[in-house]
Motif scaffolding. Sequence first.
Motif, PDB file in Angstrom:
ATOM      1  N   LYS A  60     -45.719  51.046  40.138  1.00 21.05           N
ATOM      2  CA  LYS A  60     -45.880  49.693  39.598  1.00 21.05           C
ATOM      3  C   LYS A  60     -47.356  49.362  39.391  1.00 21.05           C
ATOM      4  O   LYS A  60     -47.737  48.755  38.383  1.00 21.05           O
ATOM      5  N   GLN A  61     -48.190  49.758  40.342  1.00 20.01           N
ATOM      6  CA  GLN A  61     -49.621  49.508  40.219  1.00 20.01           C
ATOM      7  C   GLN A  61     -50.204  50.250  39.021  1.00 20.01           C
ATOM      8  O   GLN A  61     -51.004  49.697  38.246  1.00 20.01           O
ATOM      9  N   LEU A  62     -49.780  51.503  38.851  1.00 12.54           N
ATOM     10  CA  LEU A  62     -50.263  52.304  37.733  1.00 12.54           C
ATOM     11  C   LEU A  62     -49.786  51.732  36.401  1.00 12.54           C
ATOM     12  O   LEU A  62     -50.534  51.721  35.414  1.00 12.54           O
ATOM     13  N   ASP A  63     -48.567  51.239  36.368  1.00  8.64           N
ATOM     14  CA  ASP A  63     -48.022  50.634  35.151  1.00  8.64           C
ATOM     15  C   ASP A  63     -48.866  49.430  34.724  1.00  8.64           C
ATOM     16  O   ASP A  63     -49.178  49.265  33.535  1.00  8.64           O
ATOM     17  N   ARG A  64     -49.248  48.608  35.687  1.00  9.21           N
ATOM     18  CA  ARG A  64     -50.096  47.452  35.371  1.00  9.21           C
ATOM     19  C   ARG A  64     -51.455  47.897  34.838  1.00  9.21           C
ATOM     20  O   ARG A  64     -51.976  47.332  33.861  1.00  9.21           O
ATOM     21  N   GLU A  65     -52.018  48.925  35.471  1.00  7.49           N
ATOM     22  CA  GLU A  65     -53.340  49.400  35.053  1.00  7.49           C
ATOM     23  C   GLU A  65     -53.299  49.975  33.643  1.00  7.49           C
ATOM     24  O   GLU A  65     -54.169  49.678  32.801  1.00  7.49           O
ATOM     25  N   LEU A  66     -52.292  50.790  33.354  1.00  9.76           N
ATOM     26  CA  LEU A  66     -52.208  51.418  32.035  1.00  9.76           C
ATOM     27  C   LEU A  66     -51.876  50.392  30.952  1.00  9.76           C
ATOM     28  O   LEU A  66     -52.370  50.485  29.823  1.00  9.76           O
ATOM     29  N   THR A  67     -51.077  49.395  31.280  1.00  8.61           N
ATOM     30  CA  THR A  67     -50.796  48.323  30.328  1.00  8.61           C
ATOM     31  C   THR A  67     -52.078  47.574  29.975  1.00  8.61           C
ATOM     32  O   THR A  67     -52.326  47.251  28.804  1.00  8.61           O
ATOM     33  N   GLY A  68     -52.914  47.323  30.973  1.00 13.90           N
ATOM     34  CA  GLY A  68     -54.196  46.665  30.737  1.00 13.90           C
ATOM     35  C   GLY A  68     -55.087  47.478  29.824  1.00 13.90           C
ATOM     36  O   GLY A  68     -55.758  46.918  28.934  1.00 13.90           O
ATOM     37  N   LEU A  69     -55.108  48.804  30.012  1.00  8.93           N
ATOM     38  CA  LEU A  69     -55.931  49.663  29.155  1.00  8.93           C
ATOM     39  C   LEU A  69     -55.456  49.609  27.706  1.00  8.93           C
ATOM     40  O   LEU A  69     -56.281  49.575  26.777  1.00  8.93           O
ATOM     41  N   MET A  70     -54.143  49.579  27.500  1.00  7.90           N
ATOM     42  CA  MET A  70     -53.614  49.530  26.133  1.00  7.90           C
ATOM     43  C   MET A  70     -53.953  48.213  25.456  1.00  7.90           C
ATOM     44  O   MET A  70     -54.239  48.179  24.251  1.00  7.90           O
ATOM     45  N   VAL A  71     -53.923  47.118  26.221  1.00  9.19           N
ATOM     46  CA  VAL A  71     -54.265  45.810  25.656  1.00  9.19           C
ATOM     47  C   VAL A  71     -55.740  45.768  25.275  1.00  9.19           C
ATOM     48  O   VAL A  71     -56.108  45.252  24.206  1.00  9.19           O
ATOM     49  N   GLU A  72     -56.588  46.322  26.104  1.00  7.09           N
ATOM     50  CA  GLU A  72     -58.026  46.305  25.852  1.00  7.09           C
ATOM     51  C   GLU A  72     -58.428  47.219  24.709  1.00  7.09           C
ATOM     52  O   GLU A  72     -59.345  46.907  23.939  1.00  7.09           O
TER      53      GLU A  72
END
Length: 232
Positions: A160-172
């Motif tokens: 779950k933590q990794l999912d949040r981090e990777l989602t943030g990278l895609m948005v940025e």
Amino acid sequence: MSLFWEQQLADIREQLLMMSGLTERNLALAMRALVERDDKLCDTVEAEDSQIDQLEIHIDEMVITYMATHGPIARDCRLMLAASKISSNLERIADQATKIARRTRELNTEPLLKPLIDIPMMGEIAQEMLRDSLTAFVDSNSDLAVEIIARDRSVDSINKQLDRELTGLMVENPKTISRALNLMTVANAIERVADHATNIAEEVFYLYRGADIRHDLSFKQPSRSDSSSQGS
């Protein structure tokens, strides 16, 4: 029990252990391929998946033959049921290893998105869960099976933590989308491996204790030591 039927049981256990060894190896190779960015290891993982599929079919045939011709007692019925379910979970773990290998091959066509820390950590926990679940089966260790079940929470938490981090990278940065999605798929595959290892542990508990704990949430709570060790 006659020596013939004892040998039949021994043969089923032997085939199951052979399948578990191949599955462990394939998962370990898939994780190595990811970390080392090695396409040749990906090829090996995909090539060996069919052997694991065939072992699942063979074990099911052996179980059906034993059940149909022997009229086993309750203990042996539990072993047959557990053997069939364990082999099914092993086959699905091998499928997840193949998925990791295929996504790794795609990741290797682009520069590394981020240092691989969380995913190998997840992989290590999942591999240990699988290894220990099979040890619990071989050693008739239902206490170890219970301990394995509680570990699944830590894998879910990292995912779950990794999912949040990777989602943030895609948005940025939209240029990271393909790599981030591939990493998400790999992480989800590892999470599924941990789920299947948990399933095996639950079958081991059922085999040796005669109790079905699949839906008993009290067995899925992390221990105090596990909870205190989780950090950022």
